[in-house]
Design an enzyme around this catalytic site. Structure first.
Site, short mmCIF file in Angstrom:
data_model
loop_
_atom_site.label_atom_id
_atom_site.label_comp_id
_atom_site.label_asym_id
_atom_site.label_seq_id
_atom_site.Cartn_x
_atom_site.Cartn_y
_atom_site.Cartn_z
N ASP A 251 0.79 -0.68 0.08
CA ASP A 251 0.05 -0.45 0.08
C ASP A 251 1.34 1.22 0.18
OD1 ASP A 251 -2.09 1.76 -0.03
OD2 ASP A 251 -3.31 0.94 1.85
C1 BGC Z 1 -4.94 3.10 0.46
C2 BGC Z 1 -5.13 2.42 -0.99
C3 BGC Z 1 -5.16 3.09 -2.46
C4 BGC Z 1 -3.75 3.65 -2.46
C5 BGC Z 1 -3.43 4.38 -4.08
C6 BGC Z 1 -3.41 4.14 -0.40
O1 BGC Z 1 -3.42 4.85 1.41
O2 BGC Z 1 -4.92 2.81 1.25
O3 BGC Z 1 -6.75 1.40 -0.68
O4 BGC Z 1 -5.30 2.20 -3.09
O5 BGC Z 1 -3.44 4.65 -0.74
O6 BGC Z 1 -4.44 5.32 -3.20
#
Ligand code: BGC
Length: 711
Positions: A251
């Site tokens: 993530d």
């Molecule tokens: C979130 C994810 C997301 C990623 C990309 C993160 O902060 O937890 O769910 O896909 O950002 O935007």
């Protein structure tokens, strides 16, 4: 199986070219992105148009030694140009085919602009509404989350990524992100192996079986081990036990976050730990992957990670067709996608209560009040601001010529702009009916949006009570991204329609429902608590040794199952709060419609089966009303005695079906090992002999039991 093309590429790639494949970078400016792609970075966030995507793709295909195309990733969560209801609302539809079709539309729109990879679906079972991200998932139930997650994966991937208009899907966030301590986003998670298996891992296991292309690691720890360094779960269970051969993406900055987690001293340590644990692609975070020291990574692990990334690119057909047709980019919703979104928003609404005030009669004089009367904030926490817009409920109601509308907001969300509760109460006296449109603006749910107080913000509850005080009939329309605490006004409201954040066409859909052009028939995918202090409160809890109110709420007596030991009827020493009624305000599965239904006695094709056998469960359902409508038939299993304390009920099947006025239909469900068994902590799946009770009905509180014996 690694293809010959990938094997050939691996044999030609330098360590630095391999490392480049293992990172996705955020949307930097084009020049920066182009330089990174030329240097070998294998994935970027969407540069926001088909032309820009093609330009970056060209840098990869024509400007690098091996011409490996890039992946272009984006959070396409519930639509790209046409915004569908938020995922929690989609779950409320109890209509997986609809969820699949919405994902299909999202994929077609996004892919036309060059996106090839979405970070969706979120399949974190969510039992704590303080956690703002409940809006992005499918609620508290394991079965609903698994079914809806798989429906989305099918919609994005069409079971064959080489088909036009597909996206590689990402099941996220692996794992147990939905149960952070205190409901606070990113917080620690600690839980038993049996709960992990039966609740949090299960939807991911289903997604892997549905061939999801990617899985995203979560920000939380599990038993002290941050998921980005959790080899036991990422490699041990996901890759080795389940045979997941897609890619694991970290993530955002999740790898670098191993440093503040205090399990890595430096970013270099963090990178090494994450790849060793099974992360294949880092998202953002550390310095450019190309600069990492490849010698710190095990060469076989490095090749495995690269092969997984190349495997997704190959499956998407990017080696053959890296570019999109810029002239065919979909930048606006079409009439068809708007109609689809409108219907979806109506199907996602849940009628929480109704004394007959709904549907409204045409010809009435309606006072529309509350901040959601004029707000256009219907798109939800994850809608990106590319071109999507929604109108307001006031606009949609004014477009009708069979109703007279007066609009007076009364209060704003946070009480900072309007505060004319008394004026609205006076205006109400002139109306036939008042529609109070309240809720939670979308900024209060989503990532990093946990709340400790789940009541309506500002003075919205005061507005509802003031309207109640006038004695004029009224309806509450609730728009929000999470279960709310409504105890401070719910008993005064004649009718309440939960509409969530319903997307581009939400206002039109709400008007369709208010006027009875569409039938509300959604069900709650997550329980509404009586107070934040009661959280987590969910239906599939264990019974405890001292359940409150055994009599009346449990079914054991009704189906004549003799349990050893005393019946627990003590009032004082039972599991409850002294200052709250038992159970949630509205349970998972709750909801009704304008039509009414009755159930016959369910039947099983055999009263006794072996552990590896299945039965057919049949139930007759009748629409007892004079209007057509949908019913959501739910089948819960109660395992009467098991080797570990079972949940009191567990949803194992459901079906939403439209019934003509007065129609009777027999619905049948297959109940076998998958429905009756559960995971033991050591990873074995067991169907244990003994008595089971299936409870069948249109809501948990309206079920009819039938018994089944497993020998
Ligand atoms: C979130 C994810 C997301 C990623 C990309 C993160 O902060 O937890 O769910 O896909 O950002 O935007």
């Amino acid at each position: 199986m690694i293809s010959s093309r990938i094997r050939e590429l691996l044999s030609q790639m330098s360590p630095q070219e391999k490392l480049g494949q293992l990172q996705i970078v955020y949307r930097p400016r084009h020049e920066e992105a182009a330089a990174l792609v030329r240097a070998g970075i294998g994935a970027v966030f969407w540069p926001q148009s088909a032309a820009a995507s093609n330009a970056l793709q060209r840098e990869a295909v024509e400007g690098t030694r091996l011409g490996i195309p890039i992946l272009i990733g984006l959070d396409v969560i519930h639509g790209q140009r046409t915004i569908a209801p938020v995922p929690l609302a989609q779950a409320a539809s109890f209509d997986p085919d609809m969820v699949e079709r919405l994902a299909r539309t999202a994929a077609v729109e996004a892919r036309s602009g060059g996106v090839t990879w979405t970070f969706s679906p979120m399949i974190d079972v969510s039992r704590d509404p303080r956690w703002g991200r409940v809006v992005e998932g499918f609620g508290e139930d394991v079965h609903v989350t698994s079914v809806m997650g798989n429906a989305m994966v099918r919609g994005y991937q069409e079971q064959d990524l080489s088909r036009p208009g597909t996206l590689a899907a990402t099941a996220k966030h692996f794992v147990a992100y939905g149960q952070p301590d205190g409901g606070r986003d990113y917080n620690s998670v600690d839980m038993s192996a049996q709960r992990l298996r039966n609740v949090y891992l299960e939807p991911f296991r289903a997604a892997v079986r549905a061939d999801v292309a990617a899985v995203m690691a979560s920000f939380n720890t599990v038993a002290g081990v941050p998921m980005h360094a959790n080899g036991a779960l990422l490699t041990g269970i996901l890759k080795d036990e389940w045979g997941f051969d897609g890619l694991v993406v970290g993530d955002a900055d999740g790898v670098a976050n191993l440093v503040p987690h205090r399990v890595a001293e430096t970013i270099d340590d963090a990178v090494r730990m994450a790849y060793a644990a099974g992360v294949d692609v880092e998202m953002g975070g550390a310095p450019s992957a190309i600069a990492w020291d490849a010698s710190t990574l095990d060469p076989a692990r490095l090749d495995d990670a690269v092969a997984r990334v190349l495997g997704v690119k190959e499956a998407l057909g990017l080696f053959e067709r890296p570019y999109v047709d810029e002239a065919a980019e979909r930048v606006e919703p079409t009439d068809a996608t708007r109609a689809q979104a409108r219907r979806a928003a109506a199907r996602s609404a849940v009628l929480l209560q109704n004394d007959g005030t709904l549907p409204l009669s045409t010809g009435s004089r309606v006072l529309l009040t509350g901040p959601y009367a004029t707000s256009t904030d219907h798109l939800g926490a994850w809608a990106q601001s590319f071109s999507a817009r929604s109108s307001s409920i006031a606009d949609a109601l004014r477009a009708r010529d069979d109703i007279e509308v007066i609009v007076e907001e009364g209060v704003s969300f946070f009480g900072d702009r309007h505060d004319d509760v008394d004026a609205v109460a006076t205006a109400a006296l002139e109306a036939d009916v008042v529609v109070v449109c309240v809720g939670e603006p979308s900024s209060l749910s989503g990532e990093a949006a946990s709340r400790s107080d789940l009541r309506l913000p500002g003075r919205q509850a005061d507005l509802i009570r003031a309207i109640a005080g006038t004695g004029i009939p009224f309806v509450v329309v609730l728009a929000n991204g999470r279960p709310l605490v409504v105890a401070d006004w719910i008993d005064e409201a004649p009718a309440v329609l939960e509409v969530w954040h319903g997307g581009t066409e939400a206002p039109a859909a709400i008007v369709d429902l208010l006027l009875g052009d569409q039938e509300p028939a959604g069900r709650l995918p997550m329980s509404f608590p009586r107070s934040a202090g009661q959280v987590p409160v969910h239906y599939a809890h264990e019974n405890t040794g001292r359940p409150a109110a055994v009599r009346g709420t449990m079914t054991l007596e009704s189906v004549d199952v003799a349990l050893e030991g005393p019946a627990n009827v003590q009032e004082k020493y039972t599991s409850k709060y002294l200052d709250l009624d038992l159970g949630p305000q509205f349970s998972f599965g709750h909801g009704s419609g304008y039509a009414t239904f009755s159930y016959g006695q369910p039947r099983v094709s055999s009263a006794e089966i072996a552990a590896d056998e299945a039965v057919t469960l049949e139930v007759e359902v009748t629409n007892t009303s004079a209007r057509a409508g949908d019913e959501v038939v739910q089948v819960y299993v109660e395992d009467v005695v098991a080797s570990i304390a079972p949940p009191v009920r567990r949803l194992v099947a459901f079906r939403r079906r439209t019934f003509a006025a007065g129609e009777t239909a027999t619905l049948s469900f297959e109940i076998g090992p998958e429905q009756l068994g559960f995971w033991l902590a050591d990873g074995r799946f067991a169907v244990e002999p003994g008595a089971f009770v299936m409870h069948v009905g249109g809501a948990l509180e309206r079920t009819v039991p039938v018994r089944l014996q497993v020998r």
